[in-house]
Design a protein around this motif. Structure first.
Motif: not given
Ligand code: FAD
Ligand code: MLT
Ligand code: ZN
Length: 513
Positions: A397-398, A422-426, A436-441, A456-459
């Motif tokens: 997400y950007d 596995t990872i949620v990072c920014g 840049h929000l990144n959510v990994s699995c 994420v878009y609503e937020y």
């Protein structure tokens, strides 16, 4: 000495090449993870896309294009690399790639496609992250690769004229040869094209200094869907003759025309560049440090980037040649200054860091003005997205968010995804409010997907942010455009699209749904 520890820049290992286009095709799954993962199923199937009312490509069309471009520039085999996006998430099924060598050939291709109602996707370096540069069904790929010449660089005016398929790094090198620099820099510079950059209104790491491409691009030449060449080239900063139509092509992601040439205002390259890589204990300290950078570094501040601990650690694990100068902090900032007086700039950045340390906002770090070491520090930042993409499947997400709320969504998302991720990072361009929000699995996972989108878009929308700060809408975000644009604006976008491309042949299934 107060900053002794900071001034000792530790040696970082030499770096590896950045970007390699995906090539191999293996089995099929819906969507996939990392670079070694199998190819995804065709997007038309996974996303149940209804093919538009376009003609089917015939042998006669192929022969027509071969006569026009020469057989070497008409590809009908080994098209995987053109059909799959950089993230290996969107996969089309084009049977034809065309490589024109000049504007007239682009015009002739589009004229034919428009008459025949054949759909076309313009493709630059194919580094886009929203699935905009690849076909969704069987669109013809119009590759700009051969339009790769820098036509002129004027060291007096600072104006460069360049064909759209020129790789950003090559363009920058030509500018640097005469003491100028391209006012745009991003991690994909070794592969992306300047035309792709302009078509996405790419941001990158120096927007805080040079602004975005709407300001730097002085003129464009674009070929319309009907093959008409629209010459909007200009060699002046000031030109108020009528509507500023060039802006329609900046950021419209190949849906309104194909950019073939452009002129750009290039600033003089800075004699002195310093980079600080610093560790901080909280996001509050990050904000204080940003405010202090703007206040105290002022005119020489040229970049202000944020990397959180998880993003940095993933890059370090994936790429052993990287060697971070400091470790153990939840947040890191990369702050760059560019100016004309080395001593003055060095004094300023040292003072800025020293004061930040005294106030307890900056914990540790390193600062360097050595060009090789500056590059090595930048390499750490550039490898962050690649580390995440290589490691596993990554929802990216950007977004633009108000600075005070900038990082909260990373914590919120971590909580929402729990052990599914596995990872949620920014990380991202703090100086431009672009996260840049990144959510990994491990691999694409429907359950996690539903937790992340449309949340994420609503937020973002509630905070009046932008759901696409710099990457564009492409295919992946077209259903979410309304979170950042109102109905009236979207209706007028549709009207403009109809006016310029009545048959809808240019990059269908993108931007507008
Ligand atoms: P492509 O991916 O080929 O195309 C992108 C879009 O533009 C498509 O819709 C395509 O149809 C259209 N297009 C391409 N060329 C033309 C043309 N000549 N005329 C009309 N339409 C055209 N982006 C940022 O904004 N900031 C960053 O910091 C950044 N960093 C990145 C780092 C990495 C490692 C990667 C992989 C990507 C990054 N990106 C970033 C995303 C991407 O690099 C940019 O969007 C870039 O501008 C795309 O250029 P490209 O030539 O690869 O275009
Ligand atoms: C970046 O800033 O690194 C890019 O925009 C790519 C990304 O979002 O991962
Ligand atoms: Zn970015």
């Amino acid at each position: 000495m107060r900053f002794q520890r900071l001034l000792q820049m530790r040696r970082l290992a030499t770096t590896a090449p950045l970007l390699r286009p995906p090539t191999q095709t293996k089995t099929t799954v819906r969507t996939m993870a990392g670079s070694g993962a199998p190819m995804p199923e065709l997007t038309q199937i996974t996303d149940n896309v209804q093919r538009g009312n376009y003609a089917a490509l015939s042998d006669k069309d192929v022969t027509h294009f071969e006569k026009l471009l020469g057989k070497n520039h008409v590809l009908t085999e080994d098209l995987e690399g053109y059909n799959i996006c950089f993230l290996k998430r969107i996969r089309g099924n084009s049977k034809l790639v065309l490589k024109p060598g000049n504007t007239e050939e682009v015009a002739a291709i589009l004229r034919h496609c428009n008459e025949r109602k054949l759909a076309v996707v313009p493709q630059g370096g194919n580094t886009g992250l929203v699935g905009g540069s690849v076909p969704i069904c069987d669109e013809i790929v119009l590759s700009l690769q051969r339009l790769n010449k820098v036509l002129s660089v004027d060291e007096v005016t600072g104006i460069a004229v360049v064909e759209s398929g020129c790789i950003l790094e090559n363009f920058d090198q030509r500018a640097r040869d005469v003491g100028l620099t391209v006012p745009l820099d991003l991690g994909a510079k070794a592969s992306c094209h300047i035309g792709g950059n302009v078509s996405t209104n790419a941001g990158g790491v120096r927007v805080v200094r040079y602004g975005n491409l709407h300001g730097s691009v002085l003129g464009v030449e674009a070929v319309l869907a009907n093959g008409q060449v629209l010459d909007l080239m200009s060699n002046f900063k000031k030109d108020n003759t009528g509507y500023h139509m060039k802006h329609l092509f900046i950021g419209s992601e190949g849906t309104l025309g194909v950019i073939t040439k452009l002129s750009m205002l290039c600033p003089h390259s800075s004699k002195a560049v310093n980079v600080a890589f610093i560790g901080l204990n909280s996001f509050d300290d990050v904000l204080k440090t940003f405010v202090s950078a703007k206040r105290n570094l002022g005119e020489i501040l040229s970049s202000c980037e944020l990397i959180d601990e998880r993003a940095l650690n993933t890059a370090l694990q994936q790429f052993k040649f990287l060697n971070a100068p400091i470790s153990g902090f939840p947040f890191y900032m990369l702050i760059e200054t560019s100016g004309s007086n080395g001593d003055h700039d060095e004094e300023k950045i040292n003072q800025f860091i020293g004061d930040g340390m005294e106030r307890g906002e900056i914990q540790d770090g390193t600062v360097t003005g050595d060009p090789g070491k500056v590059q090595e520090i930048w390499k750490i930042r550039e490898m962050v997205p690649l580390g995440l993409i290589e490691k596993s499947f990554c929802f990216k997400y950007d977004i633009s968010l108000p600075l005070r709320d900038f990082y909260n969504i990373v914590d919120v998302m971590r909580e929402r995804c729990g052990s599914l991720a596995t990872i949620v990072c920014g990380y991202g361009h703090l100086g431009d409010s672009n996260l840049h929000l990144n959510v990994s699995c491990e691999e694409f996972n429907d359950e996690i997907y539903k937790r992340v989108e449309p949340f994420v878009y609503e937020y973002t929308s509630k905070l009046k942010g932008s759901i696409s700060a710099e990457h564009g809408i492409g295919f992946l975000k077209k259903d979410y455009l309304h979170y950042s644009k109102n109905v009236v604006a979207i209706d007028w976008m549709r009207e403009m699209k109809k006016l310029l491309d009545p048959n809808g042949i240019l990059n269908p299934y993108k931007v507008l749904n």
